[in-house]
Design a protein around this motif. Structure first.
Motif, PDB file in Angstrom:
ATOM      1  N   TRP A 195       2.749   5.914   0.901  1.00 14.88           N
ATOM      2  CA  TRP A 195       2.586   5.250  -0.384  1.00 14.88           C
ATOM      3  C   TRP A 195       3.766   5.481  -1.308  1.00 14.88           C
ATOM      4  N   ARG A 196       4.307   6.698  -1.310  1.00 13.01           N
ATOM      5  CA  ARG A 196       5.424   6.999  -2.213  1.00 13.01           C
ATOM      6  C   ARG A 196       6.647   6.151  -1.890  1.00 13.01           C
ATOM      7  N   MET A 197       6.914   5.960  -0.612  1.00 11.72           N
ATOM      8  CA  MET A 197       8.044   5.122  -0.211  1.00 11.72           C
ATOM      9  C   MET A 197       7.826   3.670  -0.645  1.00 11.72           C
ATOM     10  N   GLN A 248       1.066   4.461  10.771  1.00 10.58           N
ATOM     11  CA  GLN A 248       1.003   5.261   9.552  1.00 10.58           C
ATOM     12  C   GLN A 248       1.948   4.717   8.489  1.00 10.58           C
ATOM     13  N   LYS A 249       3.120   4.282   8.905  1.00  9.16           N
ATOM     14  CA  LYS A 249       4.087   3.721   7.962  1.00  9.16           C
ATOM     15  C   LYS A 249       3.677   2.322   7.516  1.00  9.16           C
ATOM     16  N   LEU A 250       2.989   1.602   8.395  1.00  8.80           N
ATOM     17  CA  LEU A 250       2.621   0.216   8.118  1.00  8.80           C
ATOM     18  C   LEU A 250       1.500   0.095   7.087  1.00  8.80           C
ATOM     19  N   LEU A 251       0.535   0.982   7.136  1.00  6.40           N
ATOM     20  CA  LEU A 251      -0.683   0.820   6.342  1.00  6.40           C
ATOM     21  C   LEU A 251      -0.448   0.677   4.841  1.00  6.40           C
ATOM     22  N   PRO A 252       0.298   1.587   4.187  1.00  9.71           N
ATOM     23  CA  PRO A 252       0.461   1.436   2.732  1.00  9.71           C
ATOM     24  C   PRO A 252       1.132   0.122   2.338  1.00  9.71           C
ATOM     25  N   ALA A 253       2.210  -0.216   3.046  1.00 12.61           N
ATOM     26  CA  ALA A 253       2.909  -1.463   2.729  1.00 12.61           C
ATOM     27  C   ALA A 253       2.021  -2.670   2.983  1.00 12.61           C
ATOM     28  N   ALA A 254       1.239  -2.639   4.063  1.00  9.19           N
ATOM     29  CA  ALA A 254       0.367  -3.766   4.382  1.00  9.19           C
ATOM     30  C   ALA A 254      -0.675  -3.985   3.293  1.00  9.19           C
ATOM     31  N   LEU A 291      -0.499  -3.189   0.091  1.00  7.78           N
ATOM     32  CA  LEU A 291       0.136  -3.695  -1.125  1.00  7.78           C
ATOM     33  C   LEU A 291       0.595  -5.141  -0.956  1.00  7.78           C
ATOM     34  N   ILE A 292       1.110  -5.488   0.220  1.00  4.06           N
ATOM     35  CA  ILE A 292       1.545  -6.867   0.472  1.00  4.06           C
ATOM     36  C   ILE A 292       0.364  -7.826   0.418  1.00  4.06           C
ATOM     37  N   LEU A 293      -0.717  -7.480   1.091  1.00  5.46           N
ATOM     38  CA  LEU A 293      -1.893  -8.356   1.102  1.00  5.46           C
ATOM     39  C   LEU A 293      -2.504  -8.482  -0.290  1.00  5.46           C
ATOM     40  N   LEU A 313       7.023  -6.477  -5.751  1.00  5.60           N
ATOM     41  CA  LEU A 313       6.124  -5.692  -4.898  1.00  5.60           C
ATOM     42  C   LEU A 313       6.188  -6.184  -3.455  1.00  5.60           C
ATOM     43  N   LEU A 314       6.192  -7.494  -3.270  1.00  4.99           N
ATOM     44  CA  LEU A 314       6.288  -8.056  -1.922  1.00  4.99           C
ATOM     45  C   LEU A 314       7.607  -7.669  -1.263  1.00  4.99           C
ATOM     46  N   ALA A 315       8.707  -7.896  -1.966  1.00  2.72           N
ATOM     47  CA  ALA A 315      10.021  -7.607  -1.387  1.00  2.72           C
ATOM     48  C   ALA A 315      10.210  -6.116  -1.156  1.00  2.72           C
ATOM     49  N   GLY A 316       9.778  -5.296  -2.122  1.00  5.41           N
ATOM     50  CA  GLY A 316       9.954  -3.863  -1.987  1.00  5.41           C
ATOM     51  C   GLY A 316       9.200  -3.291  -0.799  1.00  5.41           C
ATOM     52  N   CYS A 317       7.960  -3.720  -0.612  1.00  6.07           N
ATOM     53  CA  CYS A 317       7.175  -3.228   0.527  1.00  6.07           C
ATOM     54  C   CYS A 317       7.787  -3.685   1.849  1.00  6.07           C
TER      55      CYS A 317
END
Length: 341
Positions: free
Chosen positions: A124-126, A198-204, A206-208, A251-255
């Motif tokens: 999440w922090r990343m 594990q890396k995918l979940l936070p970004a996913a 926020l993107i959705l 938010l989309l681009a950053g994730c």
């Protein structure tokens, strides 16, 4: 200008056909993404894995730990960057604006570099840091464009300057933190090799979430793209809505950047192509950009890891080869300025 019933009917049929094509393209891209690679998984093997369990065989473990996270990441990043590009183009009234061109990706990249230097490699922090970096960059460009006139040249020049500045800061950080340099090459070219669940979940998540919010605000985006005076005349708080849309686009681009690195031109190529066939109505533009952007990046990633086997070409390099000529073509044709079509 009034449209005849026949014209409206034809337009609805075209939009339905485009949505159908988008869903079919996304499904085909996803199936190819999980089936093709260094170890091919034919559909018979995939069916066997589904019957026996994902961890019961080597093929199942490859599918669970490598192919599914990578394919999901490619789909999410493609949709996120394409929609982000469409929103930024609408808010800045510039068809040449995109996350990679005006510094949004570079801002997210600087934040990711900083996180890596501090020992943060995902989570999440990343994702949140990448969002903050992207939003800071797009805010500076947006304020500069408004101050000096939102012409095509102004926005692009500001974006070039922002990319150069943020890239220089990232390179300086790598100088002071040499251990970061081992990751910088892969990050700068953009690829999905290191994506894990594990890396995918936070970004996913926020993107959705950002995509869902944007799809409820398409009418507001259409009003905002009419122009400052027209939007205010219709009762819109343009400053607040512009900030909200830039927040969601960042938010989309950053994730996406936190997952894949610096993927270029997705937010330029896909919105342009979709707008030419579906028009500029945001309710269709954003949905179709999400579908075709996801399919486009997933197909490019699959091609990048299979066309040059046993070598794997980072997908960002392939994107640059595809996107740069397209960008030059738009410049030569004189398209994509701040026209409001």
């Amino acid at each position: 200008m009034k449209h005849s019933p026949k014209s409206c009917s034809n337009n609805r049929k075209r939009i339905r056909a485009l949505y159908l094509l988008g869903f079919v393209s996304l499904l085909a891209a996803a199936l190819l993404g999980v089936a093709l690679g260094g170890t091919p998984l034919p559909f018979s093997a995939l069916w066997k894995v589904m019957r026996e369990g994902l961890t019961a065989s080597a093929d199942g473990r490859i599918l669970l730990y490598v192919r599914l996270p990578r394919t999901a990441a490619a789909l999410l990043c493609g949709g996120a960057l394409a929609v982000s590009g469409a929103v930024i183009q609408g808010v800045l009234a510039n068809r040449l604006a995109s996350p990679s061109i005006i510094g949004v990706n570079a801002g997210a990249g600087l934040a990711v570099t900083l996180c890596t230097a501090l020992g943060i490699y995902g989570g999440w922090r990343m994702a949140l840091a990448a969002f903050l970096g992207a939003f800071a960059a797009v805010t500076v460009v947006s304020l500069g464009a408004r101050k000096w006139g939102a012409s095509r040249g102004t926005v692009i020049l500001l974006g070039v300057a922002m990319n150069s500045l943020l890239g220089a800061i990232s390179d300086a950080m790598i100088t002071f933190f040499p251990e970061v340099g081992t990751m910088s090459r892969d990050f700068k070219v953009g690829q999905f090799m290191a994506v894990t669940g594990q890396k995918l979940l936070p970004a996913a998540v926020l993107i959705l979430l950002a995509l869902a919010i944007l799809l409820t605000l398409t009418n507001e985006l259409d009003v905002l793209t009419l122009g400052e005076d027209s939007a205010r005349g219709l009762g819109m708080n343009t400053s607040r809505m512009r900030t909200l849309f830039l927040l969601l686009a960042a938010l989309l681009a950053g994730c996406a950047v936190s997952l894949a690195g610096l993927l270029s031109f997705v937010g330029l190529v896909v919105p342009h192509a979709v707008r030419r066939v579906a028009g500029s109505k945001s309710s269709h533009l954003l949905g179709l950009c999400a579908l075709f952007g996801a399919a486009f990046i997933c197909l490019c990633d699959t091609a990048a890891r299979t066309l040059f086997a046993p070598y794997e070409l980072p997908v960002g390099i392939l994107m640059a080869f595809l996107g740069a000529p397209f960008f030059v073509f738009i410049l030569i044709r004189g398209k994509g300025g701040h026209s409001r079509d």
